[in-house]
Scaffold this motif. Structure first.
Motif, PDB file in Angstrom:
ATOM      1  N   THR A 125      39.785  39.135  89.972  1.00  0.00           N
ATOM      2  CA  THR A 125      39.375  40.376  89.325  1.00  0.00           C
ATOM      3  C   THR A 125      38.365  40.079  88.224  1.00  0.00           C
ATOM      4  O   THR A 125      38.006  38.918  88.002  1.00  0.00           O
ATOM      5  N   VAL A 126      37.907  41.121  87.559  1.00  0.00           N
ATOM      6  CA  VAL A 126      36.916  40.934  86.503  1.00  0.00           C
ATOM      7  C   VAL A 126      37.598  40.570  85.189  1.00  0.00           C
ATOM      8  O   VAL A 126      38.689  41.061  84.884  1.00  0.00           O
ATOM      9  N   GLN A 127      36.943  39.722  84.440  1.00  0.00           N
ATOM     10  CA  GLN A 127      37.422  39.315  83.121  1.00  0.00           C
ATOM     11  C   GLN A 127      36.638  40.016  82.025  1.00  0.00           C
ATOM     12  O   GLN A 127      37.172  40.324  80.956  1.00  0.00           O
ATOM     13  N   ALA A 128      35.356  40.270  82.296  1.00  0.00           N
ATOM     14  CA  ALA A 128      34.503  40.920  81.295  1.00  0.00           C
ATOM     15  C   ALA A 128      33.337  41.595  81.992  1.00  0.00           C
ATOM     16  O   ALA A 128      32.894  41.167  83.063  1.00  0.00           O
ATOM     17  N   LEU A 129      32.856  42.663  81.375  1.00  0.00           N
ATOM     18  CA  LEU A 129      31.707  43.401  81.874  1.00  0.00           C
ATOM     19  C   LEU A 129      30.729  43.611  80.730  1.00  0.00           C
ATOM     20  O   LEU A 129      31.117  44.024  79.642  1.00  0.00           O
ATOM     21  N   GLU A 130      29.462  43.329  80.976  1.00  0.00           N
ATOM     22  CA  GLU A 130      28.438  43.544  79.955  1.00  0.00           C
ATOM     23  C   GLU A 130      27.295  44.327  80.572  1.00  0.00           C
ATOM     24  O   GLU A 130      26.639  43.858  81.506  1.00  0.00           O
ATOM     25  N   ASP A 131      27.070  45.532  80.063  1.00  0.00           N
ATOM     26  CA  ASP A 131      25.990  46.358  80.588  1.00  0.00           C
ATOM     27  C   ASP A 131      24.662  45.883  80.023  1.00  0.00           C
ATOM     28  O   ASP A 131      24.524  45.675  78.813  1.00  0.00           O
ATOM     29  N   THR A 132      23.679  45.719  80.896  1.00  0.00           N
ATOM     30  CA  THR A 132      22.363  45.244  80.475  1.00  0.00           C
ATOM     31  C   THR A 132      21.343  46.373  80.378  1.00  0.00           C
ATOM     32  O   THR A 132      20.195  46.136  80.012  1.00  0.00           O
ATOM     33  N   GLY A 133      21.751  47.576  80.708  1.00  0.00           N
ATOM     34  CA  GLY A 133      20.808  48.683  80.787  1.00  0.00           C
ATOM     35  C   GLY A 133      20.338  48.889  82.211  1.00  0.00           C
ATOM     36  O   GLY A 133      20.302  50.005  82.728  1.00  0.00           O
ATOM     37  N   ALA A 134      19.979  47.804  82.875  1.00  0.00           N
ATOM     38  CA  ALA A 134      19.542  47.875  84.276  1.00  0.00           C
ATOM     39  C   ALA A 134      20.711  47.750  85.238  1.00  0.00           C
ATOM     40  O   ALA A 134      20.580  48.033  86.426  1.00  0.00           O
ATOM     41  N   GLY A 135      21.858  47.310  84.720  1.00  0.00           N
ATOM     42  CA  GLY A 135      23.026  47.089  85.555  1.00  0.00           C
ATOM     43  C   GLY A 135      24.122  46.446  84.738  1.00  0.00           C
ATOM     44  O   GLY A 135      24.177  46.600  83.508  1.00  0.00           O
ATOM     45  N   VAL A 136      25.009  45.690  85.409  1.00  0.00           N
ATOM     46  CA  VAL A 136      26.169  45.120  84.742  1.00  0.00           C
ATOM     47  C   VAL A 136      26.308  43.650  85.117  1.00  0.00           C
ATOM     48  O   VAL A 136      26.290  43.304  86.302  1.00  0.00           O
ATOM     49  N   ASP A 137      26.439  42.794  84.089  1.00  0.00           N
ATOM     50  CA  ASP A 137      26.829  41.404  84.311  1.00  0.00           C
ATOM     51  C   ASP A 137      28.352  41.348  84.331  1.00  0.00           C
ATOM     52  O   ASP A 137      29.014  41.719  83.351  1.00  0.00           O
ATOM     53  N   ALA A 138      28.912  40.914  85.446  1.00  0.00           N
ATOM     54  CA  ALA A 138      30.364  40.841  85.597  1.00  0.00           C
ATOM     55  C   ALA A 138      30.803  39.383  85.578  1.00  0.00           C
ATOM     56  O   ALA A 138      30.240  38.535  86.291  1.00  0.00           O
ATOM     57  N   VAL A 139      31.792  39.075  84.742  1.00  0.00           N
ATOM     58  CA  VAL A 139      32.394  37.747  84.687  1.00  0.00           C
ATOM     59  C   VAL A 139      33.791  37.860  85.283  1.00  0.00           C
ATOM     60  O   VAL A 139      34.576  38.738  84.896  1.00  0.00           O
ATOM     61  N   PHE A 140      34.107  36.982  86.230  1.00  0.00           N
ATOM     62  CA  PHE A 140      35.378  37.055  86.931  1.00  0.00           C
ATOM     63  C   PHE A 140      36.388  36.077  86.353  1.00  0.00           C
ATOM     64  O   PHE A 140      36.024  35.151  85.617  1.00  0.00           O
ATOM     65  N   ASP A 141      37.656  36.282  86.706  1.00  0.00           N
ATOM     66  CA  ASP A 141      38.707  35.449  86.118  1.00  0.00           C
ATOM     67  C   ASP A 141      38.730  34.030  86.668  1.00  0.00           C
ATOM     68  O   ASP A 141      39.465  33.184  86.164  1.00  0.00           O
ATOM     69  N   ASP A 142      37.913  33.761  87.687  1.00  0.00           N
ATOM     70  CA  ASP A 142      37.800  32.379  88.170  1.00  0.00           C
ATOM     71  C   ASP A 142      36.616  31.655  87.542  1.00  0.00           C
ATOM     72  O   ASP A 142      36.271  30.539  87.943  1.00  0.00           O
ATOM     73  N   GLY A 143      35.971  32.288  86.553  1.00  0.00           N
ATOM     74  CA  GLY A 143      34.867  31.675  85.838  1.00  0.00           C
ATOM     75  C   GLY A 143      33.494  31.951  86.413  1.00  0.00           C
ATOM     76  O   GLY A 143      32.480  31.615  85.794  1.00  0.00           O
ATOM     77  N   THR A 144      33.407  32.565  87.579  1.00  0.00           N
ATOM     78  CA  THR A 144      32.115  32.890  88.168  1.00  0.00           C
ATOM     79  C   THR A 144      31.577  34.186  87.566  1.00  0.00           C
ATOM     80  O   THR A 144      32.296  34.938  86.909  1.00  0.00           O
ATOM     81  N   ALA A 145      30.305  34.448  87.815  1.00  0.00           N
ATOM     82  CA  ALA A 145      29.666  35.653  87.286  1.00  0.00           C
ATOM     83  C   ALA A 145      28.628  36.138  88.285  1.00  0.00           C
ATOM     84  O   ALA A 145      28.125  35.373  89.117  1.00  0.00           O
ATOM     85  N   ASP A 146      28.282  37.429  88.200  1.00  0.00           N
ATOM     86  CA  ASP A 146      27.261  37.998  89.078  1.00  0.00           C
ATOM     87  C   ASP A 146      26.735  39.276  88.443  1.00  0.00           C
ATOM     88  O   ASP A 146      27.352  39.844  87.532  1.00  0.00           O
ATOM     89  N   PHE A 147      25.600  39.733  88.940  1.00  0.00           N
ATOM     90  CA  PHE A 147      24.971  40.952  88.433  1.00  0.00           C
ATOM     91  C   PHE A 147      25.078  42.060  89.478  1.00  0.00           C
ATOM     92  O   PHE A 147      24.904  41.815  90.680  1.00  0.00           O
ATOM     93  N   TYR A 148      25.358  43.294  89.008  1.00  0.00           N
ATOM     94  CA  TYR A 148      25.499  44.437  89.905  1.00  0.00           C
ATOM     95  C   TYR A 148      24.755  45.647  89.347  1.00  0.00           C
ATOM     96  O   TYR A 148      24.686  45.843  88.128  1.00  0.00           O
TER      97      TYR A 148
END
Length: 371
Positions: A125-148
């Motif tokens: 699942t997600v650990q943190a979400l940071e909105d960039t204005g253009a979308g969202v940087d999502a950090v997952f509980d396994d340490g990975t991250a991606d942009f949506y």
């Protein structure tokens, strides 16, 4: 469009199917590490079936469940007091109601989700979400991250994403508890019948298949610490004992505590708006209600259909899309939540002049219209 859906229950699965089929890149994360085979039955009214047809799974759902068009009201001793045709809220070509086992519905949606090409990650699942204005940087509980481009939170009534967004709304107890059990279907049970009165506020059942049903007993909420696994069957049989008709056969099959669950009625309606920048709540993460008008799953499915429709029509996410989603959903959902709670209050108060049929008819007329 790249979309992250948090939660792979009914709402998340429906949204994922519709978006992936339209060509979006869809990732779904689900906190549970494996698909559960447990869960109570579910009552799906016509407007829910209408969305399931849009998902392309109506034939599978019809084969797995039990459809019917009438509703019965009985006295506690089993005497039939009233029967009538129920509203076909999904249109004349769909049944008024269908009952099925919730795990069977999830299996149908999951198979279609995979066919549509969505990527599903269990135990993540997600650990943190940071909105960039253009979308969202999502950090997952396994340490990975991606942009949506968009994050859709469908992670249930105790949504973690809702908390991450700083939304303070939380589910509130409605004062009632419900015992549910999977049991064999007596041949006389061909629809939902409800008995009001007796030791419980409601004693009801809904057929879910050729030889199965789920039955439920609604009482004043009792502390969860008083609900012991080893006592569940005995307690439910005791509550069922005064009821006549099909309940005599149903009670004989209440033996396995693993087929029984006890929960409280709760309600939730997140204040407008259900979104913050490029993250939106939908389904039980945004709203939930007691099952007194049997519209909970339908409201979740409608959320998924409306949001996907807007995203596809407008070619992506953005505040205009999410505000349009609110315009189409908030008042309709509020009416369902308020109506469910009104019926609950009438029952708790023992109101003798409560117009339950009138209120349910009002809700049926509302949800017959497309959302």
């Amino acid at each position: 469009m790249k979309v992250l859906i948090v939660g792979c229950g009914i709402t998340g699965s429906a949204l994922g199917i519709l978006l992936a089929r339209a060509g979006a890149e869809v990732d779904i994360v689900e906190l549970e590490p494996k698909w559960s085979t447990l869960g109570s039955g579910i009552t799906l009214q016509g407007n829910a079936l209408r969305v399931l047809r849009e998902l392309g799974v109506w034939e599978q759902v019809a084969a797995a469940g039990y459809a019917f068009d009438s509703l019965g009201i009985r006295a506690p001793d089993g005497t039939l007091l009233f029967e009538g045709q129920d509203h076909r809220t999904g249109g004349h070509d769909l049944p008024a109601t269908l009952g099925m086992d919730r795990p069977d519905l999830q299996a149908v949606l999951l198979a279609e989700l995979r066919r549509a090409g969505a990527r599903i990650s269990l135990g993540r699942t997600v650990q943190a979400l940071e909105d960039t204005g253009a979308g969202v940087d999502a950090v997952f509980d396994d340490g990975t991250a991606d942009f949506y481009d968009l994050v859709a939170s469908a992670d249930g009534i105790r949504s973690r994403v809702r908390t991450m967004l700083g939304i303070a709304d939380t589910p509130q107890p409605a004062g009632m508890g419900i015992w549910r059990v999977h049991a064999r279907r007596p041949g006389s049970v061909t629809r939902t019948d409800l008995a009001y009165g007796g030791p419980c506020h409601i004693a009801g059942y809904c057929p879910t298949g050729a030889d199965t049903l789920y039955a439920y007993l609604v009482e004043d909420a009792r502390p969860f610490e008083d609900v012991r696994a080893e006592d569940k069957a005995a307690v439910m049989r005791e509550l069922a004992a005064p009821y006549g008709g099909a309940w005599k056969e149903i009670a004989e099959d209440i033996t396995d505590p693993d087929r029984i669950n006890y929960t409280w009625f709760e309600s939730l309606l997140v204040a407008r708006p259900w979104y913050r920048a490029n993250t939106v709540l939908l389904g039980d993460a945004a709203h939930a209600c007691p099952p007194t008008v049997a519209q909970g799953a339908a409201m979740c499915l409608e959320d998924a259909w409306v949001l996907s429709q807007l995203l596809i029509e407008r070619g992506g996410a953005g505040p205009d899309v999410l505000e349009a989603f609110m315009e189409r959903r908030f008042e309709r959902v509020r009416t369902v939540v308020d109506s469910s709670l009104q019926i609950t209050r009438w029952q708790l108060e023992g109101a003798r002049d409560a117009d339950v049929p009138g209120l349910m008819g009002h809700v049926a007329a509302l949800v017959t219209e497309l959302p």
